[in-house]
Structure formats: structure tokens, C-alpha cells
Scaffold this motif. Structure first.
Motif, PDB file in Angstrom:
ATOM      1  N   THR A   1       6.961  -6.175   4.477  1.00 33.79           N
ATOM      2  CA  THR A   1       7.543  -6.864   3.315  1.00 33.79           C
ATOM      3  C   THR A   1       6.538  -7.705   2.539  1.00 33.79           C
ATOM      4  N   GLU A   2       5.804  -8.578   3.220  1.00 34.06           N
ATOM      5  CA  GLU A   2       4.886  -9.493   2.518  1.00 34.06           C
ATOM      6  C   GLU A   2       3.778  -8.730   1.813  1.00 34.06           C
ATOM      7  N   ASP A   3       3.118  -7.819   2.534  1.00 36.20           N
ATOM      8  CA  ASP A   3       2.062  -7.014   1.921  1.00 36.20           C
ATOM      9  C   ASP A   3       2.629  -6.126   0.820  1.00 36.20           C
ATOM     10  N   GLY A   4       3.853  -5.621   1.044  1.00 35.92           N
ATOM     11  CA  GLY A   4       4.485  -4.750   0.053  1.00 35.92           C
ATOM     12  C   GLY A   4       4.691  -5.443  -1.275  1.00 35.92           C
ATOM     13  N   MET A   5       5.128  -6.704  -1.242  1.00 37.30           N
ATOM     14  CA  MET A   5       5.351  -7.439  -2.486  1.00 37.30           C
ATOM     15  C   MET A   5       4.042  -7.734  -3.197  1.00 37.30           C
ATOM     16  N   THR A   6       3.009  -8.072  -2.423  1.00 34.57           N
ATOM     17  CA  THR A   6       1.693  -8.314  -3.026  1.00 34.57           C
ATOM     18  C   THR A   6       1.184  -7.054  -3.708  1.00 34.57           C
ATOM     19  N   PHE A   7       1.306  -5.934  -2.999  1.00 33.06           N
ATOM     20  CA  PHE A   7       0.862  -4.654  -3.553  1.00 33.06           C
ATOM     21  C   PHE A   7       1.682  -4.288  -4.788  1.00 33.06           C
ATOM     22  N   LEU A   8       2.985  -4.444  -4.711  1.00 36.24           N
ATOM     23  CA  LEU A   8       3.881  -4.087  -5.823  1.00 36.24           C
ATOM     24  C   LEU A   8       3.536  -4.846  -7.094  1.00 36.24           C
ATOM     25  N   VAL A   9       3.429  -6.155  -6.989  1.00 38.56           N
ATOM     26  CA  VAL A   9       3.167  -6.988  -8.174  1.00 38.56           C
ATOM     27  C   VAL A   9       1.795  -6.665  -8.764  1.00 38.56           C
TER      28      VAL A   9
ATOM     29  N   LEU B   1      -5.483   3.332  -0.888  1.00 38.51           N
ATOM     30  CA  LEU B   1      -5.313   3.581   0.550  1.00 38.51           C
ATOM     31  C   LEU B   1      -5.989   2.515   1.405  1.00 38.51           C
ATOM     32  N   ASP B   2      -6.758   1.630   0.758  1.00 37.09           N
ATOM     33  CA  ASP B   2      -7.418   0.544   1.477  1.00 37.09           C
ATOM     34  C   ASP B   2      -6.398  -0.344   2.175  1.00 37.09           C
ATOM     35  N   THR B   3      -5.156  -0.264   1.719  1.00 39.12           N
ATOM     36  CA  THR B   3      -4.058  -1.002   2.340  1.00 39.12           C
ATOM     37  C   THR B   3      -3.895  -0.597   3.805  1.00 39.12           C
ATOM     38  N   PHE B   4      -4.136   0.669   4.108  1.00 36.33           N
ATOM     39  CA  PHE B   4      -3.947   1.191   5.448  1.00 36.33           C
ATOM     40  C   PHE B   4      -5.252   1.327   6.228  1.00 36.33           C
ATOM     41  N   PHE B   5      -6.333   1.665   5.498  1.00 27.69           N
ATOM     42  CA  PHE B   5      -7.607   1.890   6.170  1.00 27.69           C
ATOM     43  C   PHE B   5      -8.732   1.570   5.185  1.00 27.69           C
TER      44      PHE B   5
ATOM     45  N   LEU C   1       2.723   8.132 -16.197  1.00 26.96           N
ATOM     46  CA  LEU C   1       3.433   6.957 -15.697  1.00 26.96           C
ATOM     47  C   LEU C   1       4.377   7.332 -14.561  1.00 26.96           C
ATOM     48  N   ILE C   2       5.017   8.487 -14.673  1.00 30.70           N
ATOM     49  CA  ILE C   2       5.928   8.940 -13.621  1.00 30.70           C
ATOM     50  C   ILE C   2       5.171   9.147 -12.311  1.00 30.70           C
ATOM     51  N   ILE C   3       3.997   9.789 -12.389  1.00 28.44           N
ATOM     52  CA  ILE C   3       3.198  10.020 -11.184  1.00 28.44           C
ATOM     53  C   ILE C   3       2.726   8.693 -10.592  1.00 28.44           C
ATOM     54  N   ALA C   4       2.269   7.781 -11.458  1.00 28.42           N
ATOM     55  CA  ALA C   4       1.783   6.479 -10.986  1.00 28.42           C
ATOM     56  C   ALA C   4       2.896   5.697 -10.294  1.00 28.42           C
ATOM     57  N   ILE C   5       4.096   5.721 -10.858  1.00 29.83           N
ATOM     58  CA  ILE C   5       5.227   5.026 -10.231  1.00 29.83           C
ATOM     59  C   ILE C   5       5.593   5.697  -8.910  1.00 29.83           C
ATOM     60  N   GLY C   6       5.493   7.030  -8.861  1.00 29.89           N
ATOM     61  CA  GLY C   6       5.750   7.748  -7.617  1.00 29.89           C
ATOM     62  C   GLY C   6       4.787   7.334  -6.513  1.00 29.89           C
ATOM     63  N   VAL C   7       3.501   7.178  -6.860  1.00 34.49           N
ATOM     64  CA  VAL C   7       2.504   6.715  -5.899  1.00 34.49           C
ATOM     65  C   VAL C   7       2.857   5.315  -5.414  1.00 34.49           C
ATOM     66  N   LEU C   8       3.258   4.466  -6.346  1.00 38.44           N
ATOM     67  CA  LEU C   8       3.653   3.090  -5.998  1.00 38.44           C
ATOM     68  C   LEU C   8       4.800   3.086  -4.992  1.00 38.44           C
ATOM     69  N   MET C   9       5.827   3.877  -5.260  1.00 39.68           N
ATOM     70  CA  MET C   9       6.997   3.901  -4.381  1.00 39.68           C
ATOM     71  C   MET C   9       6.622   4.407  -2.990  1.00 39.68           C
ATOM     72  N   GLY C  10       5.747   5.429  -2.926  1.00 35.84           N
ATOM     73  CA  GLY C  10       5.343   5.974  -1.642  1.00 35.84           C
ATOM     74  C   GLY C  10       4.586   4.967  -0.796  1.00 35.84           C
ATOM     75  N   ILE C  11       3.640   4.230  -1.404  1.00 36.15           N
ATOM     76  CA  ILE C  11       2.852   3.255  -0.650  1.00 36.15           C
ATOM     77  C   ILE C  11       3.686   2.030  -0.319  1.00 36.15           C
ATOM     78  N   TYR C  12       4.496   1.566  -1.278  1.00 34.32           N
ATOM     79  CA  TYR C  12       5.309   0.367  -1.065  1.00 34.32           C
ATOM     80  C   TYR C  12       6.272   0.544   0.106  1.00 34.32           C
TER      81      TYR C  12
END
Length: 343
Positions: free
Chosen positions: A187-195, A307-311, A171-182
Motif C-alpha cells: 500500500t505505502e509504496d503503491g501510493m508513492t509510485f501511483l502519485v 521495474l526498479d520498484t521490484f529489482f 496513454l491507454i498503454i501507460a495507464i495499463g502499465v501503471l495498473m499492473g505495477i500498482y
């Protein structure tokens, strides 16, 4: 081997005939008929190539299920896979985005296929974040497990097994990945990705928790709530997560929902056949690193989805990468088997 693929090949024949008949009935154009038949075949190949690692992962879970729940997964599960994920899921996505009913979403898919397909593609960020998060948790849980004794890539897997003593490391690693991508998203894409990402993690924790409770026998006095039900539930969500990328990506090939459902549905039948073959022939025991390869391929798929968020990675890249990892794990298993026999 042939008996495992009788139903899949029958579904392929029925699917191709159905696609040809519907297209001819609507257009009476032989050129369009051939185009739709080829599209169904292409979608079927896409589904199989993207989901072969899914078949291996399914087999690792299915071998722990009793005969009753194994049969239910191969019957109820295929109905959910074909009609739920390949038909209801795309309708539900557009229904949520456009704030319309499922029926109105269905009407849109038939009357305005281009607009419908674009809405599905626009939902790719949320779908990829959810599916990527769920698959990432599955990948991390497999390798950060103290019960794992056989290691393929030792310099990674041995330390990972030891680190399993660190509570909630996955869970710690998964949250770390979330924080890095977010932090890298607007802002708009970030909230969609976060939720969506958080929902993916929560779904995994809920399903994994239910499976653990049922496998522990805490509800064994209730007939339906056996350990097999927990594994069935886990497999269905896992199967759905594997399907997300393929379902959304299919709209880049065709905007016809029914054609997509037929093509991907036929592919799902073949994946089930492969799963059953792997379980009954005990292939995982013959190739001891095949299971590892499947989970590495799963991890790569999760990475591509996130990573599809970026490419955007084309579907053939995802499929080819997974095939290369699985192929390497099989060859390495053969090498180890021969080396053991020689010694």
C-alpha cells in the motif's frame, strides 16, 4: 570533430583540479585526493554511458530548432543541466522528504553526507516512477506515430504506426502499465509510485501540449513564444528525465554532493558535445536506424526505472544495454546503406 569536445575536455580538467583542490584543502591526504579524482572520472563516464542515447534523442529534436534556440539550448540548457539537475534537484528531493528548506538541505549534504545520501537513495521509488513514466510516454509517442515512415523492426513498428489512428493509444498503454505495477506493490509504496507516475504522465502531456501549440504558430505574435521555445522546454524536461536515474545512482558511488555535481556535470558537457556533433554532421541521416535505436534504448531505460520498484538494475547494466541497442542500430544502418549502394 575536435572542436565539439574542446569545452567538454576543458570542463574535465577544471573539474578534476577542483575536486583535487577541495579534497586537499579539507584533508591534506593525497590518498583521498586521488580517490576523489577517480570518483569524478567514474561519475563522468557513468553520465556519458547512461546519456549517449539521450544525445541522439536530443539531436532528433534539436535539428528542428532554429539557430537562436539551438544556441540557447547549448548555453542555457547546460547551465540547467549542471546546476539545476546535478545540484538543485538533489537538494530539492531531500528538502521535500525531510520537510526542510533548500539551505538546510545543503547544510545537511555538507555536514551529514551519509544521512543525506541515504535520503536520496530512499527517494529512488518516487524519482524512478516519475522519470520512467515520462520516458515511457516519449517512447510510445515516437513509435505510435502515423508520420513515421522508416521502420527498423518492422513486425513491431508497422503495426504500431497503423494503431496510431486509435486515439490516445499511448496513454491507454501507460495507464495499463501503471495498473499492473500498482497492483503488485504494498500500500505505502503503491501510493508513492501511483502519485509520482501520474505526475510523470501529466508533465509529459503538459509539455507536449505546449510544444504542439507553439509549433502550430498559435502564439507566434509573441516573440519569445516561438516553436523553438516549445522544443526547448520539451528538451529540458526530457533531459531531466534521462538524468534522474544517474543522479540518484551516483549517491551509491559517492555521498559528496559537490563531487557528484562535478562528475555528472562534466559528463553533461560531453553529452552536449556529442549532441552538437550529431546535428551538425547530420549523422542521423547517415545512419537511418540510429534514431530508432536511441528510442528503443530510451524505452528500455524507462522499463528499468519502472521495474526498479521490484529489482534494482545496476547502472552498468542500463548503460551496457543502451550501448548494445545503439551499436546494433548503427551496424544495421551500415548494412542497409551498403546493400542499397550495391543494388
Amino acid at each position: 570533430m575536435a572542436k565539439y569536445f574542446v569545452v567538454p575536455f576543458l570542463s574535465l580538467i577544471v573539474g578534476l583540479i577542483s575536486a583535487a583542490w577541495m579534497t586537499w584543502n579539507n584533508t591534506a591526504d593525497i590518498g583521498l585526493v586521488l580517490q576523489m579524482v577517480l570518483t569524478v572520472a567514474l561519475l563522468c563516464v557513468l553520465e556519458i554511458s547512461l546519456s549517449f542515447d539521450n544525445a541522439v534523442v536530443n539531436a532528433t529534436v534539436l535539428k528542428r530548432m532554429d539557430a537562436v534556440w539551438k544556441r540557447r539550448f547549448l548555453t542555457w540548457g547546460i547551465a540547467i543541466a549542471v546546476f539545476g539537475m546535478r545540484f538543485i534537484f538533489p537538494l530539492a528531493i531531500v528538502s521535500i522528504i525531510a520537510h526542510v528548506s533548500l539551505y538546510e538541505s545543503l547544510v545537511m549534504s555538507l555536514s551529514k553526507p551519509e544521512e543525506y545520501a541515504q535520503m536520496m537513495l530512499d527517494a529512488h521509488l518516487a524519482v524512478s516512477a516519475f522519470g520512467g513514466a515520462f520516458l515511457l510516454m516519449v517512447f510510445l509517442n515516437y513509435f505510435f506515430s502515423e508520420d513515421k515512415e522508416v521502420h527498423w523492426i518492422g513486425f513491431f513498428e508497422k503495426p504500431a504506426a497503423k494503431m496510431s489512428a486509435f486515439q490516445s493509444i499511448e496513454l491507454i498503454i501507460a495507464i495499463g502499465v501503471l495498473m499492473g505495477i500498482y497492483a503488485s506493490l504494498p500500500t505505502e509504496d503503491g501510493m508513492t509510485f501511483l502519485v509520482s507516475y501520474l505526475w510523470g504522465i501529466m508533465t509529459y502531456l503538459i509539455v507536449h501540449g505546449i510544444s504542439g501549440v507553439l509549433e502550430g504558430g498559435h502564439l507566434s505574435h509573441i516573440k519569445f513564444f516561438s516553436s523553438g521555445f516549445g522544443l526547448f522546454l520539451y528538451l529540458e524536461v526530457l533531459d531531466a528525465s534521462f538524468s534522474f536515474d544517474g543522479v540518484v545512482g551516483a549517491f551509491a558511488i559517492s555521498n559528496q554532493l559537490v563531487i557528484i555535481m562535478i562528475g555528472l556535470g562534466v559528463g553533461a558537457f560531453f553529452v552536449r558535445g556529442i549532441t552538437l556533433y550529431l546535428v551538425e554532421k547530420e549523422t542521423l541521416n547517415q545512419f537511418k536506424f540510429l534514431e530508432h535505436g536511441a528510442f528503443y534504448a530510451l524505452g528500455v531505460l524507462a522499463l528499468f526505472m519502472l521495474l526498479d520498484t521490484f529489482f534494482h538494475f545496476p547502472e552498468w547494466v542500463t548503460a551496457l544495454t543502451g550501448a548494445c541497442i545503439l551499436g546494433t542500430s548503427i551496424l544495421w544502418s551500415i548494412y542497409e546503406n551498403r546493400k542499397g549502394a550495391a543494388q
